[in-house]
Design a protein around this motif. Sequence first.
Motif, short mmCIF file in Angstrom:
data_model
loop_
_atom_site.label_atom_id
_atom_site.label_comp_id
_atom_site.label_asym_id
_atom_site.label_seq_id
_atom_site.Cartn_x
_atom_site.Cartn_y
_atom_site.Cartn_z
N TYR A 1 31.75 3.10 28.23
CA TYR A 1 31.83 1.81 28.90
C TYR A 1 32.43 0.74 27.99
N ALA B 1 34.48 4.72 38.06
CA ALA B 1 35.30 4.81 36.86
C ALA B 1 34.58 5.63 35.81
N LEU C 1 38.17 5.78 29.75
CA LEU C 1 37.00 5.26 30.49
C LEU C 1 35.74 6.07 30.21
N PHE D 1 36.52 -2.34 32.00
CA PHE D 1 35.96 -2.18 33.34
C PHE D 1 36.17 -3.45 34.18
N ALA E 1 43.84 4.73 35.15
CA ALA E 1 42.91 4.27 34.12
C ALA E 1 43.67 3.36 33.17
#
Lengths: 249, 323
Positions: B69, B40, B66, B74, B174
């Motif tokens: 972080y 990712a 993304l 996530f 995403a």
Amino acid sequence: MKILVALKQVPDTETKIKVAADGKSLDPADVKWITSPYDEYALEEAIRLKEGKGAEVVALSVGGDTAKDVLKNALALGADSAVLLKGDGQGDAFAVAQMIAAYAKDKGFDLILCGNKGLGGDNAAMGPMLAELLGIAQANVIVKLELGEGTFKAEREIEGGSEIVEGALPAVITAQKGLNEPRYASLKGIMAAKKKTIEELDAAAVTAGAQVSALALPPERPAGRLLQGDAAQQAQALLQALKDEAKVF
Amino acid sequence: MILVFCELKDGQIRKPSAEALSEGRRLADASGKKVGALFAGASCAGAAEAAKFGADVILTAEGATLASYSSDAFAQLLADAVKAKGATVLLAAATAVGKDVLPRAAARLGAGYASDVTGLSMADGKLQAVRPVYAGKAFATTTFSSAVQTATTRPNVFPAAEKAGAGAVETLAAPAGDFKSVVKEILAKAGGKVDLSEANVIVSGGRGMKDGANFKILEELADALGGVVGASRAAVDAGWGLPHSMQVGQTGKVVSPTLYIACGISGAIQHIAGMSGSKFIVAINKDPEAPIFKLANYGIVGDLFEVVPELTKAAKAMGIGQN
């Protein structure tokens, strides 16, 4: 502002580890119990926020009667009240996170502080699990914390440096060494704590996700070899051994 | 499926992630499962390398949301991928990100989690993990009662073995923005040197170093051996100006290098907790009774201010660390 500090009672670092007869837990005989040091940073941060901005600090622990020592100490250091969620303390991080989430969910805490890991178990899991169960933000392994209006800014340790995490309150923040220097309890604090009571509640019934099925002592390391001669000879012998015997190079 | 969350750095799979993926492949081979590698970020360029470490499927989630972080974003992405693929095992390396995201994803999945494991095995679809506890004074075997089983693997413990996988690429959407927390800035990245937790060779100094400036001789030895420098808590707390990020031990970094050279370190339990997983331990100390010698494969009783420069000189002469 309302702050919850979750504290864990753990065996002291110097404890000689003995496996209990069940083969999967720590033999509690001769264990000296302490508050997990990372939780002390969390509690200190809560007390500093209380002194700086004004806040109500609730200390919480999950465990049996012995865990009351951790809460008494928290009260002596400046927590306003203390809650013991009674359980056997044997559950995994997920079980404990569910118990604390069940307690905290309707209480309106703006901030939940705890250590980034419990000393000894070293799972480093309860905090982020609690944040997820409550559906709130998290920031782990924090060495600096600033609060804004409904927001936080935290510095967290990462490989080779640190990073700044920003997010919305409420949040779970897990403390790392360096966040602050925890104080010692004053005599006045200890006396005042004696007048406070610890609220005892039954921990919510939860299902663990994992369990320890065996606990074993590590194999003995083979006896080492002392290298002889003067410094130059020792250095030469060491590198040769690392190259030929250990095949490190 | 065994799903492994992997991190990229400069378009390459980070070594701890390659180790986790490789271990995922071994578990899959032992249990007749497939392996998926999940990436990712703003870009997942380099993810194709996962096929080299045995990924049957490479899942990539790319998008502006993304780029930085975010724990909750996530965790959601990982949990959704586990559900979409019907994965029963979710792994990641026990890096700063791995240790942050896996427990959150586990809670989202109602799954048990074993952190920083040094051994994994699988029988009848059930994962079993071994991990050090109580400062490395014991090892706990963890078993799972949840349908999904999750774990992070300690860096430098599992070999990153190359084994070709099909590496069929699939893209994941995403997540939209509006995350609860997000990384805004990365500070003080050490200049090019690998982190202690990933280093193969560590030269560490303790109270016996007498002063922070004396760590220069450890730097020179580390450079000659291709390693990095660490410190004990006694040294970090001595006011010598050493950063906490250098600290190896229970309240510092837990390391497992191939070679750990302890210079002027007595071997307090709190230090041993951080380095007892090293494959080879060398102790250099003038006190022959120092507890560190009980742990050491090789010991030198002597003055580190004489021995360390001799080691540097000999390492250079032997051409060690040059390959």
